[in-house]
Design a protein around this motif. Structure first.
Motif, PDB file in Angstrom:
ATOM      1  N   ASP A 108      41.591  43.894  36.012  1.00 40.09           N
ATOM      2  CA  ASP A 108      41.807  45.117  35.227  1.00 40.09           C
ATOM      3  C   ASP A 108      43.269  45.533  35.295  1.00 40.09           C
ATOM      4  O   ASP A 108      43.878  45.900  34.283  1.00 40.09           O
ATOM      5  N   LEU A 109      43.843  45.489  36.506  1.00 31.72           N
ATOM      6  CA  LEU A 109      45.261  45.799  36.671  1.00 31.72           C
ATOM      7  C   LEU A 109      46.105  44.851  35.822  1.00 31.72           C
ATOM      8  O   LEU A 109      46.989  45.285  35.076  1.00 31.72           O
ATOM      9  N   ALA A 110      45.833  43.557  35.915  1.00 30.82           N
ATOM     10  CA  ALA A 110      46.620  42.566  35.173  1.00 30.82           C
ATOM     11  C   ALA A 110      46.504  42.789  33.670  1.00 30.82           C
ATOM     12  O   ALA A 110      47.501  42.704  32.948  1.00 30.82           O
ATOM     13  N   ARG A 111      45.298  43.091  33.195  1.00 33.35           N
ATOM     14  CA  ARG A 111      45.125  43.341  31.752  1.00 33.35           C
ATOM     15  C   ARG A 111      45.931  44.560  31.299  1.00 33.35           C
ATOM     16  O   ARG A 111      46.428  44.595  30.180  1.00 33.35           O
ATOM     17  N   SER A 112      46.068  45.549  32.178  1.00 33.91           N
ATOM     18  CA  SER A 112      46.791  46.773  31.812  1.00 33.91           C
ATOM     19  C   SER A 112      48.304  46.559  31.736  1.00 33.91           C
ATOM     20  O   SER A 112      49.024  47.433  31.264  1.00 33.91           O
ATOM     21  N   CYS A 113      48.780  45.414  32.192  1.00 36.10           N
ATOM     22  CA  CYS A 113      50.224  45.152  32.223  1.00 36.10           C
ATOM     23  C   CYS A 113      50.761  44.591  30.912  1.00 36.10           C
ATOM     24  O   CYS A 113      51.975  44.448  30.752  1.00 36.10           O
ATOM     25  N   GLY A 114      49.894  44.264  29.979  1.00 28.84           N
ATOM     26  CA  GLY A 114      50.339  43.813  28.660  1.00 28.84           C
ATOM     27  C   GLY A 114      50.901  42.406  28.618  1.00 28.84           C
ATOM     28  O   GLY A 114      51.773  42.112  27.798  1.00 28.84           O
ATOM     29  N   PHE A 115      50.421  41.526  29.490  1.00 30.23           N
ATOM     30  CA  PHE A 115      50.881  40.138  29.458  1.00 30.23           C
ATOM     31  C   PHE A 115      50.502  39.485  28.139  1.00 30.23           C
ATOM     32  O   PHE A 115      49.459  39.781  27.566  1.00 30.23           O
ATOM     33  N   ASP A 116      51.347  38.589  27.669  1.00 29.05           N
ATOM     34  CA  ASP A 116      51.052  37.835  26.450  1.00 29.05           C
ATOM     35  C   ASP A 116      50.038  36.724  26.726  1.00 29.05           C
ATOM     36  O   ASP A 116      49.319  36.292  25.833  1.00 29.05           O
ATOM     37  N   GLN A 117      50.015  36.256  27.951  1.00 27.54           N
ATOM     38  CA  GLN A 117      49.060  35.253  28.404  1.00 27.54           C
ATOM     39  C   GLN A 117      48.645  35.660  29.812  1.00 27.54           C
ATOM     40  O   GLN A 117      49.484  36.048  30.620  1.00 27.54           O
ATOM     41  N   LEU A 118      47.342  35.586  30.084  1.00 25.52           N
ATOM     42  CA  LEU A 118      46.846  35.920  31.412  1.00 25.52           C
ATOM     43  C   LEU A 118      46.001  34.756  31.918  1.00 25.52           C
ATOM     44  O   LEU A 118      44.983  34.410  31.328  1.00 25.52           O
ATOM     45  N   ILE A 119      46.479  34.147  33.009  1.00 23.78           N
ATOM     46  CA  ILE A 119      45.801  33.007  33.623  1.00 23.78           C
ATOM     47  C   ILE A 119      45.187  33.467  34.938  1.00 23.78           C
ATOM     48  O   ILE A 119      45.795  34.241  35.682  1.00 23.78           O
ATOM     49  N   VAL A 120      43.990  32.992  35.239  1.00 21.55           N
ATOM     50  CA  VAL A 120      43.380  33.217  36.545  1.00 21.55           C
ATOM     51  C   VAL A 120      42.935  31.859  37.084  1.00 21.55           C
ATOM     52  O   VAL A 120      42.364  31.054  36.360  1.00 21.55           O
ATOM     53  N   THR A 121      43.291  31.597  38.345  1.00 17.34           N
ATOM     54  CA  THR A 121      42.867  30.339  38.955  1.00 17.34           C
ATOM     55  C   THR A 121      41.586  30.570  39.740  1.00 17.34           C
ATOM     56  O   THR A 121      41.436  31.569  40.437  1.00 17.34           O
ATOM     57  N   LEU A 122      40.665  29.639  39.610  1.00 18.16           N
ATOM     58  CA  LEU A 122      39.412  29.662  40.358  1.00 18.16           C
ATOM     59  C   LEU A 122      39.284  28.369  41.124  1.00 18.16           C
ATOM     60  O   LEU A 122      39.874  27.351  40.759  1.00 18.16           O
ATOM     61  N   GLY A 123      38.484  28.415  42.164  1.00 18.84           N
ATOM     62  CA  GLY A 123      38.288  27.217  42.979  1.00 18.84           C
ATOM     63  C   GLY A 123      37.032  27.321  43.801  1.00 18.84           C
ATOM     64  O   GLY A 123      35.955  26.946  43.388  1.00 18.84           O
ATOM     65  N   GLY A 124      37.164  27.905  45.009  1.00 17.82           N
ATOM     66  CA  GLY A 124      36.090  27.919  45.990  1.00 17.82           C
ATOM     67  C   GLY A 124      34.762  28.471  45.520  1.00 17.82           C
ATOM     68  O   GLY A 124      33.729  27.905  45.813  1.00 17.82           O
TER      69      GLY A 124
END
Length: 191
Positions: A36-52
């Motif tokens: 939610d914080l990251a979305r509020s920052c107005g990035f043109d691209q938002l990547i999230v890494t997943l793993g475990g």
């Protein structure tokens, strides 16, 4: 300026003993709060890494607006997540801003200030030391492809190969949840 945000959320939570990304926080999960914080920052691209805990995270976390990058080498440290995600950064990106998926106390205004720094590397200077988020300019992105280990971005920051801007931020470094005690401190701070 085209900005890519990267939220690291691939860890196996070995010290905690359960998927910290899924810990309850403000009626949702810890990772939901950070996204939610990251979305509020107005990035043109938002990547999230997943793993475990990728499958459980996909089932329980709102990944709307995120480009999910799975890191099969997540157990080798967060450097491998940065390296894996760096390859997915849009070619138009002027910079990559790195956030930790288990650090929901970062403020959007501080993310924006770090993102606006006009040097190859930028980091927050909190009252008690340096901390995330980090900003990596376009010229530094190729160096992210070969990172490995847990302190890889810190080693790059302190390597002296690039000018670094320390962006002053009020208050202490926000809590990064690695242990049960960290989580309890985070929850206690809300009271």
């Amino acid at each position: 300026m085209f900005l890519t945000g990267l939220v690291l959320a691939a860890g196996a939570s070995v010290r905690l003993g359960e998927a910290k990304q899924l810990l309850p926080y403000r009626g949702r999960t810890l990772l939901d709060a950070t996204l939610d914080l990251a979305r509020s920052c107005g990035f043109d691209q938002l990547i999230v890494t997943l793993g475990g805990a990728a499958n459980n995270i996909r089932d329980r976390v709102d990944l709307t607006g995120c480009q999910v990058v799975e890191n099969p080498r997540f157990s080798s440290g967060c450097g491998s997540s940065v390296s894996t995600a760096a390859r997915a950064v849009d070619p138009l990106a002027d910079a990559l801003v790195l956030l930790l998926g288990d650090q929901p106390g970062v403020r959007a205004a501080d993310v924006r200030r770090v993102a606006a720094a006009a040097t190859p590397l930028a980091v927050c200077r909190y009252a008690n030391g340096l901390g995330h988020p980090f900003r990596f300019g376009r010229d530094v992105l190729p160096e992210l492809y070969d990172l490995h280990g847990d302190k890889a971005v810190w080693k790059l920051l302190h390597s002296g190969r690039h000018p670094v801007t320390e962006v002053p931020v009020d208050g202490p470094v926000p809590i990064d949840v690695d242990t049960r005690a960290d989580y309890e401190r985070l929850l206690a701070g809300e009271a």
